[in-house]
Design a protein around this motif. Structure first.
Motif, PDB file in Angstrom:
ATOM      1  N   TYR A 187      84.290  97.926  23.626  1.00 40.12           N
ATOM      2  CA  TYR A 187      85.753  97.908  23.759  1.00 40.12           C
ATOM      3  C   TYR A 187      86.407  98.600  22.568  1.00 40.12           C
ATOM      4  CZ  TYR A 187      85.387  94.980  27.827  1.00 40.12           C
ATOM      5  OH  TYR A 187      85.091  94.519  29.095  1.00 40.12           O
ATOM      6  N   ALA A 188      85.793  98.466  21.396  1.00 36.17           N
ATOM      7  CA  ALA A 188      86.319  99.178  20.237  1.00 36.17           C
ATOM      8  C   ALA A 188      86.269 100.679  20.471  1.00 36.17           C
ATOM      9  CB  ALA A 188      85.511  98.806  18.981  1.00 36.17           C
ATOM     10  N   ARG A 189      85.179 101.174  21.000  1.00 33.28           N
ATOM     11  CA  ARG A 189      85.045 102.606  21.263  1.00 33.28           C
ATOM     12  C   ARG A 189      86.025 103.065  22.336  1.00 33.28           C
ATOM     13  NH1 ARG A 189      83.509 106.749  18.568  1.00 33.28           N
ATOM     14  NH2 ARG A 189      81.649 105.632  17.844  1.00 33.28           N
TER      15      ARG A 189
ATOM     16  N   VAL B 209      85.685 103.576   8.173  1.00 32.49           N
ATOM     17  CA  VAL B 209      84.925 102.341   7.944  1.00 32.49           C
ATOM     18  C   VAL B 209      84.691 101.582   9.244  1.00 32.49           C
ATOM     19  CG1 VAL B 209      84.984 100.074   6.839  1.00 32.49           C
ATOM     20  CG2 VAL B 209      85.690 102.105   5.555  1.00 32.49           C
ATOM     21  N   LEU B 210      85.773 101.361  10.011  1.00 29.36           N
ATOM     22  CA  LEU B 210      85.649 100.560  11.232  1.00 29.36           C
ATOM     23  C   LEU B 210      84.741 101.217  12.258  1.00 29.36           C
ATOM     24  CD1 LEU B 210      89.331  99.288  11.731  1.00 29.36           C
ATOM     25  CD2 LEU B 210      87.365  98.011  10.855  1.00 29.36           C
ATOM     26  N   MET B 211      84.881 102.510  12.450  1.00 28.70           N
ATOM     27  CA  MET B 211      84.090 103.169  13.480  1.00 28.70           C
ATOM     28  C   MET B 211      82.639 103.361  13.068  1.00 28.70           C
ATOM     29  SD  MET B 211      86.196 103.035  15.775  1.00 28.70           S
ATOM     30  CE  MET B 211      85.060 103.648  17.016  1.00 28.70           C
ATOM     31  N   ARG B 212      82.350 103.417  11.753  1.00 28.57           N
ATOM     32  CA  ARG B 212      80.946 103.469  11.337  1.00 28.57           C
ATOM     33  C   ARG B 212      80.267 102.119  11.599  1.00 28.57           C
ATOM     34  NH1 ARG B 212      83.029 107.527  11.107  1.00 28.57           N
ATOM     35  NH2 ARG B 212      82.401 107.243  13.295  1.00 28.57           N
ATOM     36  N   ILE B 213      81.027 101.022  11.424  1.00 32.83           N
ATOM     37  CA  ILE B 213      80.483  99.706  11.770  1.00 32.83           C
ATOM     38  C   ILE B 213      80.199  99.633  13.264  1.00 32.83           C
ATOM     39  CG2 ILE B 213      80.991  97.227  11.884  1.00 32.83           C
ATOM     40  CD1 ILE B 213      82.672  97.584   9.347  1.00 32.83           C
TER      41      ILE B 213
ATOM     42  N   ASP C 206      79.539 102.142  15.223  1.00 31.30           N
ATOM     43  CA  ASP C 206      78.399 103.016  15.503  1.00 31.30           C
ATOM     44  C   ASP C 206      77.074 102.335  15.191  1.00 31.30           C
ATOM     45  OD1 ASP C 206      80.049 105.029  16.365  1.00 31.30           O
ATOM     46  OD2 ASP C 206      80.073 106.104  14.449  1.00 31.30           O
ATOM     47  N   VAL C 207      77.055 101.517  14.137  1.00 25.34           N
ATOM     48  CA  VAL C 207      75.830 100.794  13.794  1.00 25.34           C
ATOM     49  C   VAL C 207      75.435  99.864  14.936  1.00 25.34           C
ATOM     50  CG1 VAL C 207      74.847  99.035  12.278  1.00 25.34           C
ATOM     51  CG2 VAL C 207      76.131 100.944  11.299  1.00 25.34           C
ATOM     52  N   PHE C 208      76.407  99.121  15.471  1.00 32.94           N
ATOM     53  CA  PHE C 208      76.112  98.208  16.575  1.00 32.94           C
ATOM     54  C   PHE C 208      75.706  98.968  17.833  1.00 32.94           C
ATOM     55  CE2 PHE C 208      78.342  95.167  13.920  1.00 32.94           C
ATOM     56  CZ  PHE C 208      77.732  93.973  14.219  1.00 32.94           C
TER      57      PHE C 208
ATOM     58  N   GLY D  76      87.079  93.745  19.906  1.00 32.89           N
ATOM     59  CA  GLY D  76      86.888  95.177  20.082  1.00 32.89           C
ATOM     60  C   GLY D  76      88.197  95.932  20.218  1.00 32.89           C
ATOM     61  N   THR D  77      89.158  95.325  20.907  1.00 30.75           N
ATOM     62  CA  THR D  77      90.455  95.987  21.096  1.00 30.75           C
ATOM     63  C   THR D  77      91.185  96.177  19.770  1.00 30.75           C
ATOM     64  OG1 THR D  77      90.697  95.113  23.349  1.00 30.75           O
ATOM     65  CG2 THR D  77      92.703  95.797  22.214  1.00 30.75           C
ATOM     66  N   LEU D  78      91.218  95.147  18.949  1.00 33.82           N
ATOM     67  CA  LEU D  78      91.916  95.252  17.664  1.00 33.82           C
ATOM     68  C   LEU D  78      91.234  96.255  16.739  1.00 33.82           C
ATOM     69  CD1 LEU D  78      92.831  91.511  16.962  1.00 33.82           C
ATOM     70  CD2 LEU D  78      94.366  93.367  17.661  1.00 33.82           C
TER      71      LEU D  78
END
Length: 277
Positions: A155-157, A112-116, A118-120, A95-97
């Protein structure tokens, strides 16, 4: 370190959280020494003491086959802590990367990354974990996989929001001017500013991971008997309420203590590290 402990100890609730977490971790580590009946962490049966209420011999009572509930709770804490540590050890780097490079690079990478992500995030966490375990065999390893799948997007968010705000700061612009590569700027310049928020969230999330893991075991999708797990112990005892109340109450209180302790400790770390709400 001493200053951090002073700040935590200045808050009674944070100090209670630190003590609870320390007791739980030590109890899990030294379970073979502390458990009155260490062999009761497996399929051992002792029908002579089956379904006994709390007593001097069995502080938290026994289950339907005579196993000591206090001993099983100590070993169940081991399972819960290991699961939490493994899940965060996998989910946090992923998530951090993802959040770091999406927040810094922007453009199509961010989209691209943030839409993925958002899906989760659009799928309720417990539902996603149940869906994963519906495909996989319910085991401890697969429970870790299921919880990890649902945990990394948070963590990505978090890191994405921090990296996006930091990419316009002077130190980042200065690094770009001197020609520093993208990887260096992201990992060496921006990431250190994300760690306080990440560490705080990790502490808070240990409690939530224990809840989710216990929920999966309660539904029969997590750790399988005879391995002791707090969720499965609650589920087993719930069928015999209110007569054999101790079979549910004490494992439930063990979950509450762990979640309560990690949440209070996380609040203390937020103050120590200066993380904004």
């Amino acid at each position: 370190m001493i200053r951090s402990l002073r700040i935590i100890s200045a808050s009674p609730l944070s100090l209670i959280g630190l003590i609870l977490v320390a007791v739980i971790v030590l109890a899990a580590i030294f379970a073979p020494l502390l458990a009155p009946f260490p062999t009761h962490n497996g399929s051992v049966v002792d029908f002579a003491f089956a379904n006994q209420a709390p007593s001097a011999r069995n502080w938290f009572g026994t289950d339907l086959v005579g196993r000591d509930i206090f001993s099983r709770i100590l070993y169940a804490y081991r399972i819960s802590l290991v699961l939490g540590v493994v899940v965060l050890a996998i989910a946090v780097p992923i998530g951090t990367l993802v959040g770091l490079f999406a927040g810094y690079m922007g453009g199509w990478t961010e989209a691209v990354l943030m839409r993925i992500v958002d899906v989760f995030l659009s799928i309720p966490p417990l539902v996603l974990a149940i869906a994963v375990l519906g495909v996989l065999e319910p085991t401890l390893t697969n429970a870790m996989i299921a919880v990890t799948v649902m945990w990394w997007p948070w963590y990505a968010r978090l890191v994405y929001a921090i990296a996006r705000s930091e990419r316009e700061e002077g130190y980042v612009l200065a690094a770009e001017v001197i020609g520093a590569p993208t990887r260096h700027i992201a990992l060496r310049e921006i990431l250190p500013n994300c760690w306080p928020a990440i560490i705080t969230k990790m502490t808070l999330d240990m409690g939530f991971v224990i809840i989710i893991a216990s929920s999966l075991s309660f539904l029969g999708l997590g750790v399988q008997p005879p391995t002791p797990d707090l969720g499965s112990m609650v589920a087993e005892g719930a069928r015999y309420l209110p007569d054999s109340w101790w079979m549910t109450v004490f494992p439930g209180l063990a979950i509450l203590a762990a979640v309560f302790g990690f949440n209070l400790l996380g609040d203390g770390l937020r103050e120590v590290l200066g993380v904004q709400e």
